[in-house]
Structure formats: structure tokens, C-alpha cells
Design an enzyme around this catalytic site. Structure first.
Site, PDB file in Angstrom:
ATOM      1  CB  SER A 158      -0.903   0.145   1.045  1.00  0.00           C
ATOM      2  OG  SER A 158      -1.638  -1.320   1.139  1.00  0.00           O
ATOM      3  NE  ARG A 173       5.038  10.244  -2.761  1.00  0.00           N
ATOM      4  CZ  ARG A 173       4.451   9.816  -3.848  1.00  0.00           C
ATOM      5  NH1 ARG A 173       5.073   9.679  -5.066  1.00  0.00           N
ATOM      6  NH2 ARG A 173       2.900  10.045  -3.756  1.00  0.00           N
ATOM      7  CG  ASP A 211      -4.349   0.380   0.506  1.00  0.00           C
ATOM      8  OD1 ASP A 211      -3.947   1.071  -0.594  1.00  0.00           O
ATOM      9  OD2 ASP A 211      -4.310   0.607   1.463  1.00  0.00           O
TER      10      ASP A 211
END
Ligand code: BGC
Length: 492
Positions: A158, A173, A211
Site C-alpha cells: 500500500s 517513495r 490497497d
């Protein structure tokens, strides 16, 4: 739990009566700072819509709009047995999902493993070793002594990953307070697969899933009106199904423009250039002191990770302000500790059912060793409401922007995450904001944000199933090595 759902917040009118002028002035100032009026919501939504489109172009924009290679919705008739691994913020969850013949049905067994806090700032090797150990334990426990082929796995990761292939992804990132060295800018799958291979775990990673994409697909499996999947939790984000023809940055792939592809918006990065979001001085501090300043501007005003911190910063500021000086003469050592309050602290304040806010007083005493006067409690309650309401209203801008971009006038939006599920009045406040943005006046809202199905379990499994199915049918767009994917996974 009290206070959930679209019930109107109890009116506490008149409770500001005993609040002295200096605190009332502060409450008014905070109201100004944190209230997002209808016109502003509309302006944010328009800019959001433009940024969604920009993110799909070759040049890109601040919202990554990541193609996921999840190409289309399930029919409800998918079958088979799949593993799902969910690496969220707090837990690591491993699931085995069976999809039977019956439409929209599933069976699930699962185990949860705590994600040790040290891991979040540890090394990449430690992370992948831990994840692989958990999977190995799961397989040994549930399939002891069985002769297994390779089980296909949907891995819910996620965090923003740019995917050239469905089973690979370069982490753009870290978000949500993770800060593991040597993972950003790298493909997360090879080291993960290496850790599995080292242990001889019989698993084939078939899909790397965000997710939100999982939430979209899981929700669409049981409700064919679901068009958007959202997470309002520690982080916040959304995914929706786009036509490949509307994704200029995929033009070089020469895909049929009518094909569908789920897009992981990564909308937490909306307005990183600070053009429209009404940031307060407190939001600016949150950003400056975060591990990734300048990133996730939208997320930092909405997500559960930050709500308690915004609240804490305001209170610490008001203590230091000689004109108001709340908690006067007390030791605010605990309140000074960054991230010492989480969203559940605000939720508990908003849920205090008592007119004299006695539960809030207990919270301050127990958690922060502070004695709050009645007017101070009133200020805290109002502040929690303001922060929680702002989060819900800004969230609605993202949903409205996707619907406007796609021209959807009615649909369902599947949402999950701790803030959506547990924060009092979040749903109702979001619905009010959607109404304001989209100008609805009727009795029934045409676009509804509803609780989603389990995206990182069932959703990830479904995406693995859909991927294997299309590879078997020879649709190999976004598949790096179709043969390797099918090998041992019941592929012919
Ligand atoms: C991540 C997203 C994720 C969201 C919700 C954000 O911080 O960047 O990838 O979907 O949190 O978990």
C-alpha cells in the site's frame, strides 16, 4: 461504538456560554482556519479533476495516476485458491482465499502478524526476511506435509509503486511514516521473491496490488455499481477503472483504447505545489517535520496518521501563547511529544456523550497528565470536530473529482480504512460535502460512499485470479514473463 454512522452529531448548543473571551477568540480563529466552505470545496474539486487528467498524460503532474495492469472488473464467477499478503502500516496479514463456483462468494482463512515498529526504519533485507518468514509460517501451519504446486499470491503493497508490469513495481517513495533505506526507487518484487526462494516457499507472486485497487475490485465483485475504491486510514488514496484510450502515457503500448485498466491515483500527493488546499500553519509544521517534506500534501490534511498530530500542534501552540495559555502552569511534557496522539484520541473526544465533557477530561488526565478547565475542554471538543470535519470534507473533493472526470452521475464508492470505519461522523460529513459540491437537493444521494469488501485480502486474490485468467487467454499486456507466471500455478 457510539457516534458511528450518518446520525446527526448531538447538538451541544449553548455549551460555549461559560467560555471566556480570549478562548472564544481562539475558537473563532480555529474555525476560520479549519472550515472549508462550499465554494472552496468546489474550487478544490475542479483543480483536482484537472490534476487527475494531467497525471494520465506523458508529462505527468503531481498525482502519479499509476496504471496497475489490473484490466477490468471481475464477473463474480472467478474460481480457485489464492494467497493474499497485506503489508499495511500496523499488521502484516496473510490470507488464503477460496473462490467457489457461486457468484460473488468467497471463503477466507487468515493470520495476522504484528509489524514490529523497528522494521519501519530498519533495512530492506530485514523487511523482506520478516515478510517471507511470515508467509513460510502460514504455509507450514495450514498446509503441513501437503504436496503443493505453487500458490498464486496477490501482494497488497500500500505505497505508491510505478508498475510496468503487474508483478513488478518500483516504489516511488515511502509514505505513512515508513522510512526503510534502499527500497525507494527500486523494484520491490525481486528482493521479496529472493527471500521466498531462499526459504523454498512455494509461492508465485502474480500481482502486486495497491490497497485501493484491491478495494475497488473486491467491492465490484459483490456490487456491480462500485466504480471507485478508497482508503481513508493511516494514509488516504483512491483507485478507479479508466479506459486505456484516456491514458496518453500508455499510448506507446498500443493497447485497444476500449480496454479497461484500474488506475491507482495516489491522490495523497494532490496539490503538493500548494495551489488550492487551505493549509494552516499547523499543516505546514506537519509537512516540514515529516520524513518527506513537500510530499503527500493532501494526505497530510486527511489521513489518520496526521489528525492527532494536527490537534496536538494546535494545543501546544495555545499553551505557549501568552494571551491564552491553556493548561496554565502545568507540565506539558507529554503533549510536547510528536505523534503522541493518534486519530483515536480525537475520535474519543468527539464521542464524549456528556454535556460537561467528563470523558474528555479523563482522556487528558490519563494520556497527557493534564487537567483541563471546562472552557479548555470546550475548545478541545470544537477543535476535534473541526479537524475531523475538514478531513471528511476534503476527502469528498477527491471522490467528486473522479466522478466529474468520468462523467459518472450515479455510482457506489467502496471505502475502507480506520478513519472511514471508526472516526465518528466521517461518513455523514463526507456525504454532506459531496452534496454541496455536486449540488444535489433530492432525498437520495446518487453517489454513495459505502463500506467496502476486504480489498487487501479478497481483492488481491481476485486480481491474482483475473491476471492468471487473462494470461491463459493470451492477453499478456503488462505481464513480464507469461510462461513463468503460469508455471506451477495450474497453468496449461
Ligand atoms: C499510500 C497509498 C495507499 C494509501 C492508503 C498512502 O500513504 O501512498 O499507496 O493506497 O496510503 O493505504
Amino acid at each position: 461504538m457510539v457516534g458511528l454512522g450518518p446520525r446527526k452529531p448531538p447538538s451541544r448548543k449553548g455549551s460555549m456560554a461559560g467560555v471566556p473571551k480570549d478562548l472564544l477568540d481562539q475558537i473563532n480563529r480555529l474555525e476560520e482556519l479549519f472550515t472549508v466552505p462550499q465554494e472552496k470545496l468546489k474550487q478544490i474539486t475542479e483543480h483536482f479533476k484537472a490534476e487527475l487528467t494531467k497525471g494520465l498524460t506523458v508529462e505527468g503532474g503531481s498525482i502519479p495516476m499509476n496504471p496497475t495492469w489490473c484490466m477490468g472488473f471481475p464477473t463474480g464467477y472467478e474460481t480457485g485458491t489464492f494467497l493474499a499478503l497485506d503489508m499495511g502500516g500496523t499488521n502484516l496479514r496473510v490470507c488464503e482465499i477460496s473462490l467457489p463456483e457461486e457468484k460473488g462468494e468467497f471463503d477466507i482463512i487468515q493470520s495476522k502478524y504484528r509489524m514490529p515498529e523497528e522494521l519501519k526504519t530498519g533495512t530492506a533485507q530485514e523487511l523482506w526476511d520478516y515478510v517471507a518468514d511470515c508467509l513460510q509460517q502460514f504455509i507450514e501451519y495450514h498446509h503441513e506435509g501437503e504436496e503443493l504446486g505453487r500458490l498464486p499470491l496477490g501482494f497488497t503493497f500500500s505505497y505508491p509503486a510505478s508498475q510496468d508490469y503487474i508483478d513488478h513495481g518500483v516504489l516511488q517513495r515511502w509514505t505513512k511514516g515508513f522510512d526503510i533505506d534502499g527500497v525507494e526507487g527500486k523494484d520491490v518484487v525481486p528482493p521479496f521473491e529472493a527471500a521466498l526462494a531462499e526459504r523454498g516457499v512455494p509461492i508465485k507472486l502474480t500481482a502486486l496490488v495497491n490497497d485501493t485497487t484491491g478495494t475497488l475490485i473486491a467491492s465490484a465483485y459483490t456490487d456491480d455499481q462500485m466504480k471507485i475504491g478508497c482508503i481513508f486510514g493511516t494514509g488516504c488514496n483512491a483507485a478507479y477503472m479508466e479506459d486505456c484510450g484516456s491514458v496518453p502515457k500508455l499510448a506507446h503500448m498500443k493497447l485497444d483504447p476500449k480496454l479497461h485498466m484500474a488506475i491507482n491515483c495516489e491522490w495523497g500527493a494532490f496539490d503538493n505545489e500548494h495551489k488550492v488546499l487551505p493549509r494552516t500553519p499547523y499543516d505546514i509544521i506537519i509537512d516540514k517535520e515529516s520524513p518527506r517534506p513537500g510530499q503527500q500534501a493532501f494526505e497530510k490534511m486527511i489521513a489518520g496518521l496526521y489528525l492527532g498530530e494536527i490537534f496536538r500542534l494546535v494545543l501546544a501552540d495555545l499553551h505557549g501563547n501568552p494571551d491564552v495559555c491553556i493548561f496554565e502552569g502545568q507540565d506539558i511534557g507529554k503533549l510536547k511529544k510528536a505523534y503522541s496522539l493518534d486519530a483515536s484520541f480525537l475520535a474519543a473526544i468527539e464521542e464524549d456523550p456528556f454535556e460537561n465533557l467528563s470523558e474528555t477530561a479523563d482522556l487528558f488526565a490519563n494520556k497527557l497528565s493534564l487537567t483541563a478547565t471546562q472552557p479548555e475542554l470546550e475548545l478541545c471538543r470544537r477543535l476535534a470536530e473541526l479537524i475531523g470535519t475538514r478531513a471528511a470534507r476534503l476527502s469528498a473533493c477527491g471522490v467528486a473529482a473522479i466522478c466529474k472526470k468520468k462523467g459518472w452521475e450515479s455510482c457506489h464508492v467502496g471505502a475502507d480504512g480506520s478513519v472511514f470505519n471508526k472516526y465518528p461522523h466521517f461518513k455523514a460529513r463526507g456525504a454532506v460535502a459531496l452534496r454541496e459540491i455536486l449540488g444535489w437537493t433530492g432525498r437520495k444521494d446518487p453517489i454513495e460512499i459505502l463500506p467496502a469488501e476486504d480489498g487487501s485480502g479478497v481483492g488481491a486474490a481476485l486480481i491474482a485470479a483475473l491476471t492468471l485468467k487473462r494470461v491463459r487467454e493470451g492477453q499478456n499486456a503488462g505481464i513480464r514473463d507469461p510462461e513463468a507466471m503460469l508455471k506451477g500455478c495450474g497453468g496449461k
